[in-house]
Design a protein around this motif. Structure first.
Motif, PDB file in Angstrom:
ATOM      1  N   UNK A  89       0.829  -1.201   0.000  1.00 50.02           N
ATOM      2  CA  UNK A  89       0.000   0.000   0.000  1.00 50.02           C
ATOM      3  C   UNK A  89       0.867   1.255   0.000  1.00 50.02           C
ATOM      4  N   UNK A  90       0.531   2.190  -0.908  1.00 49.96           N
ATOM      5  CA  UNK A  90       1.239   3.469  -0.968  1.00 49.96           C
ATOM      6  C   UNK A  90       2.717   3.323  -1.243  1.00 49.96           C
ATOM      7  N   UNK A  91       3.087   2.330  -2.039  1.00 50.54           N
ATOM      8  CA  UNK A  91       4.499   2.023  -2.257  1.00 50.54           C
ATOM      9  C   UNK A  91       4.851   2.051  -3.744  1.00 50.54           C
ATOM     10  N   UNK A  92       6.154   2.178  -4.025  1.00 49.58           N
ATOM     11  CA  UNK A  92       6.664   2.165  -5.391  1.00 49.58           C
ATOM     12  C   UNK A  92       7.532   0.936  -5.590  1.00 49.58           C
ATOM     13  N   UNK A  93       7.247   0.180  -6.646  1.00 53.94           N
ATOM     14  CA  UNK A  93       8.055  -0.963  -7.047  1.00 53.94           C
ATOM     15  C   UNK A  93       8.576  -0.604  -8.436  1.00 53.94           C
ATOM     16  N   UNK A  94       9.847  -0.200  -8.509  1.00 51.97           N
ATOM     17  CA  UNK A  94      10.328   0.396  -9.758  1.00 51.97           C
ATOM     18  C   UNK A  94      11.790   0.062 -10.054  1.00 51.97           C
ATOM     19  N   UNK A 118      -2.510  -8.114  -2.548  1.00 50.92           N
ATOM     20  CA  UNK A 118      -3.408  -6.962  -2.581  1.00 50.92           C
ATOM     21  C   UNK A 118      -2.539  -5.714  -2.728  1.00 50.92           C
ATOM     22  N   UNK A 119      -2.668  -5.015  -3.847  1.00 52.78           N
ATOM     23  CA  UNK A 119      -1.883  -3.809  -4.110  1.00 52.78           C
ATOM     24  C   UNK A 119      -2.838  -2.620  -4.159  1.00 52.78           C
ATOM     25  N   UNK A 120      -2.578  -1.605  -3.299  1.00 55.82           N
ATOM     26  CA  UNK A 120      -3.435  -0.417  -3.228  1.00 55.82           C
ATOM     27  C   UNK A 120      -2.605   0.857  -3.324  1.00 55.82           C
ATOM     28  N   UNK A 121      -3.074   1.795  -4.136  1.00 54.61           N
ATOM     29  CA  UNK A 121      -2.451   3.128  -4.250  1.00 54.61           C
ATOM     30  C   UNK A 121      -0.940   3.041  -4.399  1.00 54.61           C
ATOM     31  N   UNK A 122      -0.497   2.189  -5.301  1.00 49.78           N
ATOM     32  CA  UNK A 122       0.928   1.948  -5.496  1.00 49.78           C
ATOM     33  C   UNK A 122       1.269   1.997  -6.976  1.00 49.78           C
ATOM     34  N   UNK A 123       2.567   2.077  -7.279  1.00 47.12           N
ATOM     35  CA  UNK A 123       3.003   2.064  -8.673  1.00 47.12           C
ATOM     36  C   UNK A 123       4.016   0.955  -8.901  1.00 47.12           C
ATOM     37  N   UNK A 124       3.877   0.308 -10.056  1.00 53.10           N
ATOM     38  CA  UNK A 124       4.798  -0.730 -10.501  1.00 53.10           C
ATOM     39  C   UNK A 124       5.290  -0.265 -11.870  1.00 53.10           C
ATOM     40  N   UNK A 125       6.462   0.359 -11.896  1.00 51.03           N
ATOM     41  CA  UNK A 125       6.921   1.025 -13.120  1.00 51.03           C
ATOM     42  C   UNK A 125       8.383   0.726 -13.443  1.00 51.03           C
ATOM     43  N   UNK A 126       8.669   0.699 -14.762  1.00 52.65           N
ATOM     44  CA  UNK A 126      10.032   0.598 -15.295  1.00 52.65           C
ATOM     45  C   UNK A 126      10.796  -0.634 -14.817  1.00 52.65           C
TER      46      UNK A 126
END
Length: 180
Positions: A89-94, A118-126
């Motif tokens: 939650x509220x995290x960046x996986x980048x 369960x992934x909430x309000x997070x980004x999975x980018x690049x």
């Protein structure tokens, strides 16, 4: 645990599952944790460059970035591998990466889920991988108010690859992902 910097660690595994920064088999909660630039290689059991979860884990307001795993056998992820119950939650996986120069399955550059995720309000980018560069799921996955973007796969599916299980998407943006 709160406000931790778990960066630039390295691991090598000859047969078991490996994780560069955190390996959880119990119940844990991590808040405001930076797992940056971790990595290693695995020759058998697979693992993750950043976080390996086989228990119950909550990751909140954290960063899993620039981690890398090199596989010679087994399943692996660049950022997070989970066969347990994981909430992000509220995290960046980048900017995570998994490769398989000697065999193995380089699936899920950002996140590999084989359990309940369960992934909430997070980004999975690049993130980069052979298959499912952003996320690879063979379990139960729920994504809410999150973004999967700019991930690149060398074989198939840059964004979200669902091989089995169930996936629920609510207010999710999946964009600018690529596969060769």
């Amino acid at each position: 645990a709160t406000n931790l910097d778990l960066s630039y660690n390295s691991v090598f595994s000859l047969g078991g599952t490996a994780a560069g920064a955190v390996y959880n088999i119990g119940t844990a909660s991590l808040t405001a944790v930076d797992m940056v630039g971790n990595g290693g290689s695995s020759n058998g059991g697979g693992g993750a460059g950043g976080l390996g979860n086989f228990g119950t884990l909550t990751l909140e307001d954290s960063q899993v970035s620039g981690n890398e795993l090199e596989l010679y056998a087994g399943l692996g992820a660049g950022g997070i591998q989970s066969f347990g119950t994981l909430t992000v939650e509220g995290s960046n996986v980048e900017f995570n990466r998994v490769t398989a120069p000697g065999g193995g399955s380089a699936h899920g550059g950002g996140i590999y889920n084989g359990g309940s995720l369960d992934v909430r309000a997070s980004s999975v980018v690049e993130n980069t991988a052979e298959l499912g560069a952003g996320m690879f799921s063979s379990g139960t996955t729920t994504l809410q108010e999150s973004t999967i973007a700019g991930n690149g796969a060398s074989a198939s599916t840059g964004g979200l690859y669902v091989s089995s299980g169930s996936t629920t998407l609510e207010n999710v943006t999946i964009s600018r992902n690529s596969a060769l």
